[in-house]
Design an enzyme around this catalytic site. Structure first.
Site, PDB file in Angstrom:
ATOM      1  N   TYR A 153      31.332 -81.451  33.833  1.00 58.75           N
ATOM      2  CA  TYR A 153      31.472 -82.026  32.490  1.00 58.75           C
ATOM      3  C   TYR A 153      31.913 -83.627  32.579  1.00 58.75           C
ATOM      4  O   TYR A 153      31.611 -84.361  31.726  1.00 58.75           O
ATOM      5  CB  TYR A 153      32.287 -81.394  31.193  1.00 58.75           C
ATOM      6  CG  TYR A 153      31.956 -79.854  31.040  1.00 58.75           C
ATOM      7  CD1 TYR A 153      30.908 -79.330  31.438  1.00 58.75           C
ATOM      8  CD2 TYR A 153      32.972 -79.116  30.318  1.00 58.75           C
ATOM      9  CE1 TYR A 153      30.700 -77.963  31.070  1.00 58.75           C
ATOM     10  CE2 TYR A 153      32.630 -77.816  29.983  1.00 58.75           C
ATOM     11  CZ  TYR A 153      31.760 -77.316  30.468  1.00 58.75           C
ATOM     12  OH  TYR A 153      31.402 -76.054  30.255  1.00 58.75           O
ATOM     13  N   HIS A 213      31.907 -71.624  37.843  1.00 60.46           N
ATOM     14  CA  HIS A 213      30.998 -71.834  36.656  1.00 60.46           C
ATOM     15  C   HIS A 213      29.929 -71.122  36.490  1.00 60.46           C
ATOM     16  O   HIS A 213      29.500 -70.618  35.454  1.00 60.46           O
ATOM     17  CB  HIS A 213      30.670 -73.549  36.732  1.00 60.46           C
ATOM     18  CG  HIS A 213      30.305 -73.971  35.349  1.00 60.46           C
ATOM     19  ND1 HIS A 213      30.578 -75.335  34.998  1.00 60.46           N
ATOM     20  CD2 HIS A 213      29.848 -73.296  34.171  1.00 60.46           C
ATOM     21  CE1 HIS A 213      30.271 -75.429  33.862  1.00 60.46           C
ATOM     22  NE2 HIS A 213      29.680 -74.375  33.187  1.00 60.46           N
TER      23      HIS A 213
HETATM   24  N1  LIG Z   1      30.550 -71.826  30.726  1.00 59.94           N
HETATM   25  C1  LIG Z   1      29.385 -72.335  30.511  1.00 59.94           C
HETATM   26  O1  LIG Z   1      28.325 -72.354  31.329  1.00 59.94           O
HETATM   27  C2  LIG Z   1      29.381 -73.136  29.320  1.00 59.94           C
HETATM   28  C3  LIG Z   1      28.146 -73.704  28.651  1.00 59.94           C
HETATM   29  C4  LIG Z   1      28.140 -74.374  27.668  1.00 59.94           C
HETATM   30  C5  LIG Z   1      29.310 -74.526  26.738  1.00 59.94           C
HETATM   31  N2  LIG Z   1      30.501 -74.256  27.282  1.00 59.94           N
HETATM   32  C6  LIG Z   1      31.722 -74.570  26.707  1.00 59.94           C
HETATM   33  O2  LIG Z   1      31.821 -74.254  25.399  1.00 59.94           O
HETATM   34  C7  LIG Z   1      32.311 -75.424  24.525  1.00 59.94           C
HETATM   35  C8  LIG Z   1      31.472 -75.203  23.132  1.00 59.94           C
HETATM   36  O3  LIG Z   1      30.010 -74.982  23.383  1.00 59.94           O
HETATM   37  P1  LIG Z   1      29.082 -76.027  22.717  1.00 59.94           P
HETATM   38  O4  LIG Z   1      30.026 -77.210  22.254  1.00 59.94           O
HETATM   39  O5  LIG Z   1      27.841 -76.230  23.270  1.00 59.94           O
HETATM   40  O6  LIG Z   1      28.834 -75.320  21.231  1.00 59.94           O
HETATM   41  P2  LIG Z   1      29.683 -74.764  19.943  1.00 59.94           P
HETATM   42  O7  LIG Z   1      31.064 -74.825  20.073  1.00 59.94           O
HETATM   43  O8  LIG Z   1      28.981 -73.460  19.603  1.00 59.94           O
HETATM   44  O9  LIG Z   1      29.104 -75.759  18.780  1.00 59.94           O
HETATM   45  C9  LIG Z   1      29.601 -77.149  18.808  1.00 59.94           C
HETATM   46  C10 LIG Z   1      28.652 -77.831  17.954  1.00 59.94           C
HETATM   47  O10 LIG Z   1      28.900 -77.268  16.559  1.00 59.94           O
HETATM   48  C11 LIG Z   1      29.334 -78.503  15.725  1.00 59.94           C
HETATM   49  N3  LIG Z   1      30.391 -78.005  15.144  1.00 59.94           N
HETATM   50  C12 LIG Z   1      31.756 -77.724  15.472  1.00 59.94           C
HETATM   51  N4  LIG Z   1      32.480 -77.142  14.435  1.00 59.94           N
HETATM   52  C13 LIG Z   1      31.868 -77.078  13.384  1.00 59.94           C
HETATM   53  C14 LIG Z   1      32.098 -76.488  11.937  1.00 59.94           C
HETATM   54  N5  LIG Z   1      33.156 -75.905  11.617  1.00 59.94           N
HETATM   55  N6  LIG Z   1      30.849 -76.464  11.315  1.00 59.94           N
HETATM   56  C15 LIG Z   1      29.807 -77.194  11.544  1.00 59.94           C
HETATM   57  N7  LIG Z   1      29.554 -77.260  12.850  1.00 59.94           N
HETATM   58  C16 LIG Z   1      30.552 -77.521  13.786  1.00 59.94           C
HETATM   59  C17 LIG Z   1      29.658 -79.590  16.398  1.00 59.94           C
HETATM   60  O11 LIG Z   1      29.357 -80.754  15.701  1.00 59.94           O
HETATM   61  P3  LIG Z   1      30.483 -81.854  15.861  1.00 59.94           P
HETATM   62  O12 LIG Z   1      31.037 -82.195  17.101  1.00 59.94           O
HETATM   63  O13 LIG Z   1      29.696 -83.065  15.169  1.00 59.94           O
HETATM   64  O14 LIG Z   1      31.720 -81.292  14.873  1.00 59.94           O
HETATM   65  C18 LIG Z   1      28.702 -79.351  17.910  1.00 59.94           C
HETATM   66  O15 LIG Z   1      27.403 -79.822  17.373  1.00 59.94           O
HETATM   67  C19 LIG Z   1      31.621 -76.488  25.599  1.00 59.94           C
HETATM   68  O16 LIG Z   1      32.241 -77.560  25.119  1.00 59.94           O
HETATM   69  C20 LIG Z   1      32.040 -76.086  26.752  1.00 59.94           C
HETATM   70  O17 LIG Z   1      33.586 -76.497  26.945  1.00 59.94           O
HETATM   71  C21 LIG Z   1      30.691 -73.403  28.604  1.00 59.94           C
END
Ligand SMILES: NC(=O)c1ccc[n+]([C@@H]2O[C@H](COP(=O)([O-])OP(=O)(O)OC[C@H]3O[C@@H](n4cnc5c(N)ncnc54)[C@H](OP(=O)(O)O)[C@@H]3O)[C@@H](O)[C@H]2O)c1
Length: 268
Positions: A41, A99
């Protein structure tokens, strides 16, 4: 600091430079004590800097990072963890994950699982775990490392992809699953059933999604750049869903997978 992964954490994909540092700092100020990052990241330096600026004791923040798929070979594994330690400004990382399983035939599974065990033995990682491992890989990992060593399997889980087989298997082995994309990247906010349940609890659909996951024994790492949404996500810990709420949310599963890499594992 509990000796296990906190159920609520902050995802830091895309949190780079000063803006990223400020977003992570705001989460720490709200009360988040679990921060999820990864070598790939580029947010490890932001995490290290935010934790330093927060003035919190190192022991009060649980930091998870992940060894990149491209760094799993014997020559790069340990040096990559050394770089993570430096970027995170810590002497030991709370949780280090693989990962993704390697897709390179020249990088044997045994080699990087042994390296994962080694960094724990050397005191560089308090806990070790995996990410994007289906059940078959989890079993193999336990065969190599011994049972009880894998702390989490971080996989995509949200109401539209419930991953029940994997979740049940992990929980039966004492492994806490971690849900990435617990908000289906913001999509859960628009779901009518989640909205209806949320109204009853004076909450939002996103909070209900997070509460539902945590009540199933799954840790969550929602990401948000906004302090307001970070706070709202954090407050999902206060919601208690009824058995009937849980059962109704279970009906939303439709195998909707967002992360589909070109060469991914055979999912369960
Ligand atoms: N291990 C892996 O392979 C892997 C893969 C993908 C992700 N990850 C990890 O998982 C974390 C989370 O995944 P993600 O960011 O892709 O998806 P997520 O947490 O499901 O969703 C984040 C999105 O939702 C919005 N959001 C956040 N809180 C909200 C709320 N209360 N109401 C409405 N919208 C909201 C955010 O926008 P705003 O920022 O504008 O609030 C952002 O666009 C990543 O940051 C990473 O650390 C790991």
């Amino acid at each position: 600091m509990p000796d296990t992964i906190p159920m609520m954490g902050l995802g830091t994909y895309g949190r780079l430079e000063e803006e990223g540092i400020r977003a992570i700092l705001s989460a720490l100020e709200i009360g988040y004590r679990h921060i999820d990052t990864a070598q790939s990241y580029g947010s490890e330096p932001s995490v290290g800097e935010a934790v330093r600026r927060s003035g919190l004791d190192r022991d009060d923040v649980f930091i998870t990072t992940k060894v990149a798929q491209k760094k799993l070979d014997r020559a790069q594994f340990l040096p990559s963890v050394e770089t993570s330690l430096k970027d995170l400004q810590v002497d030991v990382i709370d949780l280090v994950l693989i990962h993704w399983p390697s897709i390179d035939p020249d990088v044997p599974f045994e080699s990087y699982m042994e390296d994962l065990g080694r960094i724990q033995d050397q005191g560089k990682a308090r806990h070790i775990g995996v990410s994007n491992f289906p059940i078959a890989r989890l079993k193999q990992a336990e065969e190599i490392l011994g049972s009880g060593r894998i702390h989490t399997d971080q996989v995509e889980i949200h109401p539209f992809l419930q991953n029940n087989k994997l979740v049940d298997f992990a929980l039966s082995k004492g492994i806490t699953p971690t849900a990435y994309m617990p908000l289906a990247q913001g999509r859960v906010a628009d779901d009518p059933l989640l909205q209806e349940i949320a109204e009853k609890h004076d909450a939002s659909a996103s909070q209900v999604s997070l509460a539902w996951l945590m009540q199933r024994g799954i840790a969550v790492i929602p990401a948000s750049a906004s302090a307001e949404r970070q706070k709202s996500n954090f407050d999902a810990q206060k919601i208690v869903l009824s058995k009937s709420d849980m059962e109704r949310i279970a009906t939303l599963d439709r195998g909707f997978r967002i992360v589909v890499p070109e060469v991914g594992p055979d999912w369960d």
